[in-house]
Design a protein around this motif. Structure first.
Motif, PDB file in Angstrom:
ATOM      1  N   SER A   1     -53.638  42.709   0.310  1.00  0.00           N
ATOM      2  CA  SER A   1     -52.504  42.322  -0.706  1.00  0.00           C
ATOM      3  C   SER A   1     -51.800  41.141   0.246  1.00  0.00           C
ATOM      4  O   SER A   1     -51.326  40.107  -0.757  1.00  0.00           O
ATOM      5  CB  SER A   1     -51.259  43.470  -0.180  1.00  0.00           C
ATOM      6  OG  SER A   1     -51.652  44.593  -0.839  1.00  0.00           O
ATOM      7  N   ALA A   2     -52.071  40.758   1.411  1.00  0.00           N
ATOM      8  CA  ALA A   2     -51.451  39.575   1.957  1.00  0.00           C
ATOM      9  C   ALA A   2     -52.298  38.457   1.349  1.00  0.00           C
ATOM     10  O   ALA A   2     -51.984  37.321   1.125  1.00  0.00           O
ATOM     11  CB  ALA A   2     -51.554  39.484   3.455  1.00  0.00           C
ATOM     12  N   ALA A   3     -53.725  38.652   1.293  1.00  0.00           N
ATOM     13  CA  ALA A   3     -54.643  37.704   0.904  1.00  0.00           C
ATOM     14  C   ALA A   3     -54.320  37.341  -0.781  1.00  0.00           C
ATOM     15  O   ALA A   3     -54.446  36.013  -0.951  1.00  0.00           O
ATOM     16  CB  ALA A   3     -56.218  38.000   1.232  1.00  0.00           C
ATOM     17  N   LEU A   4     -54.132  38.500  -1.230  1.00  0.00           N
ATOM     18  CA  LEU A   4     -53.545  38.005  -2.903  1.00  0.00           C
ATOM     19  C   LEU A   4     -52.535  37.382  -3.002  1.00  0.00           C
ATOM     20  O   LEU A   4     -52.678  36.282  -3.628  1.00  0.00           O
ATOM     21  CB  LEU A   4     -53.391  39.612  -3.498  1.00  0.00           C
ATOM     22  CG  LEU A   4     -52.958  39.501  -5.033  1.00  0.00           C
ATOM     23  CD1 LEU A   4     -54.173  38.796  -5.620  1.00  0.00           C
ATOM     24  CD2 LEU A   4     -52.603  40.830  -5.689  1.00  0.00           C
ATOM     25  N   GLU A   5     -51.563  37.436  -2.341  1.00  0.00           N
ATOM     26  CA  GLU A   5     -50.310  36.727  -2.340  1.00  0.00           C
ATOM     27  C   GLU A   5     -50.593  35.301  -1.969  1.00  0.00           C
ATOM     28  O   GLU A   5     -50.104  34.455  -2.671  1.00  0.00           O
ATOM     29  CB  GLU A   5     -49.284  37.331  -1.374  1.00  0.00           C
ATOM     30  CG  GLU A   5     -47.920  36.570  -1.301  1.00  0.00           C
ATOM     31  CD  GLU A   5     -47.073  37.285  -2.491  1.00  0.00           C
ATOM     32  OE1 GLU A   5     -46.360  36.529  -3.240  1.00  0.00           O
ATOM     33  OE2 GLU A   5     -47.565  38.393  -3.059  1.00  0.00           O
ATOM     34  N   ALA A   6     -51.430  34.918  -0.858  1.00  0.00           N
ATOM     35  CA  ALA A   6     -51.886  33.663  -0.732  1.00  0.00           C
ATOM     36  C   ALA A   6     -52.655  32.858  -1.703  1.00  0.00           C
ATOM     37  O   ALA A   6     -52.362  31.895  -2.233  1.00  0.00           O
ATOM     38  CB  ALA A   6     -52.509  33.491   0.547  1.00  0.00           C
ATOM     39  N   TRP A   7     -53.562  33.895  -2.282  1.00  0.00           N
ATOM     40  CA  TRP A   7     -54.527  33.341  -3.468  1.00  0.00           C
ATOM     41  C   TRP A   7     -53.681  32.894  -4.619  1.00  0.00           C
ATOM     42  O   TRP A   7     -53.782  31.944  -5.215  1.00  0.00           O
ATOM     43  CB  TRP A   7     -55.649  34.186  -3.710  1.00  0.00           C
ATOM     44  CG  TRP A   7     -56.400  33.847  -4.817  1.00  0.00           C
ATOM     45  CD1 TRP A   7     -57.556  33.165  -4.539  1.00  0.00           C
ATOM     46  CD2 TRP A   7     -56.308  33.985  -6.202  1.00  0.00           C
ATOM     47  NE1 TRP A   7     -58.148  32.832  -5.764  1.00  0.00           N
ATOM     48  CE2 TRP A   7     -57.716  33.467  -7.016  1.00  0.00           C
ATOM     49  CE3 TRP A   7     -55.446  34.703  -7.146  1.00  0.00           C
ATOM     50  CZ2 TRP A   7     -57.540  33.398  -8.133  1.00  0.00           C
ATOM     51  CZ3 TRP A   7     -55.582  34.720  -8.363  1.00  0.00           C
ATOM     52  CH2 TRP A   7     -56.816  33.937  -9.146  1.00  0.00           C
ATOM     53  N   LEU A   8     -52.546  33.811  -5.042  1.00  0.00           N
ATOM     54  CA  LEU A   8     -51.850  33.684  -6.424  1.00  0.00           C
ATOM     55  C   LEU A   8     -51.160  32.375  -5.702  1.00  0.00           C
ATOM     56  O   LEU A   8     -50.783  31.703  -6.912  1.00  0.00           O
ATOM     57  CB  LEU A   8     -50.931  34.775  -6.471  1.00  0.00           C
ATOM     58  CG  LEU A   8     -51.520  36.162  -7.013  1.00  0.00           C
ATOM     59  CD1 LEU A   8     -50.728  37.147  -7.080  1.00  0.00           C
ATOM     60  CD2 LEU A   8     -51.915  35.809  -8.676  1.00  0.00           C
ATOM     61  N   THR A   9     -50.383  32.222  -4.714  1.00  0.00           N
ATOM     62  CA  THR A   9     -49.632  31.039  -4.544  1.00  0.00           C
ATOM     63  C   THR A   9     -50.436  29.433  -4.480  1.00  0.00           C
ATOM     64  O   THR A   9     -50.068  28.802  -5.119  1.00  0.00           O
ATOM     65  CB  THR A   9     -49.009  31.211  -3.103  1.00  0.00           C
ATOM     66  OG1 THR A   9     -48.096  32.290  -3.106  1.00  0.00           O
ATOM     67  CG2 THR A   9     -48.161  30.074  -2.809  1.00  0.00           C
ATOM     68  N   SER A  10     -51.686  29.937  -4.117  1.00  0.00           N
ATOM     69  CA  SER A  10     -52.456  28.689  -3.826  1.00  0.00           C
ATOM     70  C   SER A  10     -53.022  28.412  -5.558  1.00  0.00           C
ATOM     71  O   SER A  10     -52.948  27.184  -5.819  1.00  0.00           O
ATOM     72  CB  SER A  10     -53.820  28.987  -3.304  1.00  0.00           C
ATOM     73  OG  SER A  10     -54.694  28.020  -3.432  1.00  0.00           O
ATOM     74  N   ARG A  11     -53.295  29.455  -6.179  1.00  0.00           N
ATOM     75  CA  ARG A  11     -53.911  29.245  -7.490  1.00  0.00           C
ATOM     76  C   ARG A  11     -52.726  28.500  -8.409  1.00  0.00           C
ATOM     77  O   ARG A  11     -53.241  27.699  -9.295  1.00  0.00           O
ATOM     78  CB  ARG A  11     -54.293  30.561  -8.192  1.00  0.00           C
ATOM     79  CG  ARG A  11     -54.704  30.420  -9.652  1.00  0.00           C
ATOM     80  CD  ARG A  11     -55.370  31.632 -10.443  1.00  0.00           C
ATOM     81  NE  ARG A  11     -55.992  31.167 -11.631  1.00  0.00           N
ATOM     82  CZ  ARG A  11     -55.754  31.881 -12.598  1.00  0.00           C
ATOM     83  NH1 ARG A  11     -55.298  33.026 -12.474  1.00  0.00           N
ATOM     84  NH2 ARG A  11     -56.237  31.460 -13.830  1.00  0.00           N
ATOM     85  N   TYR A  12     -51.584  28.981  -8.383  1.00  0.00           N
ATOM     86  CA  TYR A  12     -50.590  28.596  -9.228  1.00  0.00           C
ATOM     87  C   TYR A  12     -49.964  27.321  -8.441  1.00  0.00           C
ATOM     88  O   TYR A  12     -49.135  26.619  -9.143  1.00  0.00           O
ATOM     89  CB  TYR A  12     -49.545  29.687  -9.588  1.00  0.00           C
ATOM     90  CG  TYR A  12     -50.171  30.606 -10.597  1.00  0.00           C
ATOM     91  CD1 TYR A  12     -50.229  30.313 -11.862  1.00  0.00           C
ATOM     92  CD2 TYR A  12     -50.772  31.768 -10.158  1.00  0.00           C
ATOM     93  CE1 TYR A  12     -50.743  31.337 -12.696  1.00  0.00           C
ATOM     94  CE2 TYR A  12     -51.228  32.490 -10.958  1.00  0.00           C
ATOM     95  CZ  TYR A  12     -51.283  32.234 -12.437  1.00  0.00           C
ATOM     96  OH  TYR A  12     -51.754  33.355 -13.060  1.00  0.00           O
ATOM     97  N   GLY A  13     -50.256  26.669  -7.390  1.00  0.00           N
ATOM     98  CA  GLY A  13     -50.048  25.473  -6.809  1.00  0.00           C
ATOM     99  C   GLY A  13     -48.701  25.364  -6.190  1.00  0.00           C
ATOM    100  O   GLY A  13     -48.554  24.290  -5.860  1.00  0.00           O
TER     101      GLY A  13
END
Length: 157
Positions: free
Chosen positions: A140-152
């Protein structure tokens, strides 16, 4: 130099398991049998292979998450875009969509649960790792970071 490296790899220096490293108190055990394991050619190759494999797994994870997002309905994709891409707060999204703030929060939580489940499925199928509660929390924590990164951008609470 190559011959020395080969000799050092084939015939590593034997060090007693009871030997003490400089700066340690007597009687403590050492962790490895040679001091230059990481500097050996084999160690370098193994580190490079591990790095390449991690990079490949990160790419696969991105593909899995992107595919999971594409499978979401348009409303949920829009919600993710508003929250992570446009960095709107839950209150701002609720006002824009004419929905209660708690409903937006619940929808985002459900979307994240679907994406974490996609990660867990990938983990079982690819890495043969059964998801534990700790793994799901870290996912869940990694997903949050990935979403933040993906959407910039960084998301607001």
């Amino acid at each position: 130099i190559a011959a020395k490296a080969v000799r050092r790899f084939l015939y590593p220096d034997a060090v007693s398991a009871n030997a003490v490293r400089p700066g340690q108190d007597s009687g403590e055990f050492i962790d490895s049998f040679t001091d230059d394991e990481q500097a050996s050619p084999m160690g370098t190759l193994m580190a490079a292979e591990a790095h390449r494999q991690r990079q490949q797994q990160y790419t696969q994870l991105g593909d899995v998450l992107s595919a999971a997002i594409e499978q979401l309905d348009a409303e949920n994709q829009s919600l993710i875009q508003l929250y992570y891409g446009d960095t709107l707060t839950l209150k701002e999204i609720a006002a824009q969509l004419g929905i209660k703030q708690y409903a937006i929060s619940r929808k985002l939580t459900r979307i994240k649960k679907v994406l974490v489940q996609a990660l867990a499925t990938w983990s079982v199928e690819t890495l043969h790792i059964e998801p534990s509660p700790d793994l799901l929390t870290h996912s869940s924590a990694a997903l949050e970071a990935w979403l933040t990164s993906r959407y910039g951008t960084t998301a607001k609470s």
